[in-house]
Design an enzyme around this catalytic site. Sequence first.
Site, mmCIF file in Angstrom:
data_model
loop_
_atom_site.group_PDB
_atom_site.id
_atom_site.type_symbol
_atom_site.label_atom_id
_atom_site.label_comp_id
_atom_site.label_asym_id
_atom_site.label_seq_id
_atom_site.Cartn_x
_atom_site.Cartn_y
_atom_site.Cartn_z
ATOM 1 N N ASN A 37 28.929 -15.699 11.848
ATOM 2 C CA ASN A 37 28.441 -14.339 11.616
ATOM 3 C C ASN A 37 27.335 -14.400 10.574
ATOM 4 O OD1 ASN A 37 28.010 -11.706 10.783
ATOM 5 N ND2 ASN A 37 30.171 -11.147 10.736
ATOM 6 N N HIS A 96 25.996 -7.694 17.846
ATOM 7 C CA HIS A 96 26.118 -8.432 16.594
ATOM 8 C C HIS A 96 27.127 -9.554 16.784
ATOM 9 C CE1 HIS A 96 26.976 -9.615 12.588
ATOM 10 N NE2 HIS A 96 28.089 -8.923 12.479
ATOM 11 N N CYS A 100 25.879 -5.374 8.430
ATOM 12 C CA CYS A 100 25.486 -6.166 9.594
ATOM 13 C C CYS A 100 24.700 -5.357 10.618
ATOM 14 C CB CYS A 100 26.725 -6.775 10.256
ATOM 15 S SG CYS A 100 27.638 -7.903 9.188
#
Length: 331
Positions: A288, A258, A118
Amino acid sequence: MHREVLNAGIVGTGACVPDRILTNVELEQIIDTSSEWIFSRTGIQERRITGPEQATSDLATVAAGRALTDAGINPEEVDLVIVATSTPDMLMPATACIVQDRLGIKKQAGAFDLAAGCTGFVHALTVGSQFIAAGSCRTVLVIGAETLSKMLNWEDRSTCVLFGDGAGAVVLRPVPKDSGILAFKLYSDGAGGPHLLIPAGGSRYPATRETLDSKLHYLQMNGREVFKFAVRVIEESAEEVLAAAGLNKTDIDFFIPHQANIRIIEPAARKLGIPMEKVLVNVNRYGNTSTASIPLALDEAVHEGRIKSGDYIVMVGFGAGLTWGSVVIKW
């Protein structure tokens, strides 16, 4: 002979998400969970899911095309394409090469994928900026794109409720010395790799009947360990990159972490002393989206007119590897 180092800045942004919206209420019908349970623990209300005919390159190509249009740049002017992803179309060729071909970017342009979980977009942004700083490229297309819904075990409520699909892209070009990417920090801790992984499908565990039966091609996560790691590194990474740029926390106009979980984002913002109105959050609508989450949030804020010239923006990513990293940008 001394050569001036060029600053790289973002001159265009673009994004793409699938049309299909999967709500928490719908998830109640397929797994043992509730909408309230998901929202209270993650801040997620819905996420976007690709159809069976859609791949990562499809989202990446649209997002990249929109970023080029936003920048007023023709595809022929692009010198390098970087796609940050954990869900490439296939192991080879690189998804970046598929995007290069579909956009009509010249064959003289480089194209490669970058895998850093990520944190991938922060890594790709940093790498792309260095090609410009070195004078090797003038126009770099950086894309974060994922279709993690295809890598989820939809019987595992600890993971399948968290992730969504999407893509975000930016165009980098040289900018004046006092603007653009001012500082970056990249980190890794491979000892934490087992906390977040897709075990099979590579050379360690090639696809076999056994790996399929054992569901080793699905994403696996030690949620407790990843949560503790994320809360710690967001604050540390943000403080270190601000120091590298010669800035203070009070200088931050926008903070883009993030988008993993609101219960990670809010404590990090409190520790940094950043009010939530300066924190860009869209995890409630997209879940996400891994490498796509930061450029998606950035693109929304830019096109809503929230980000202005001269604003200081801090981006922080964290994810599989374990990896984490941060960037400071003056818009």
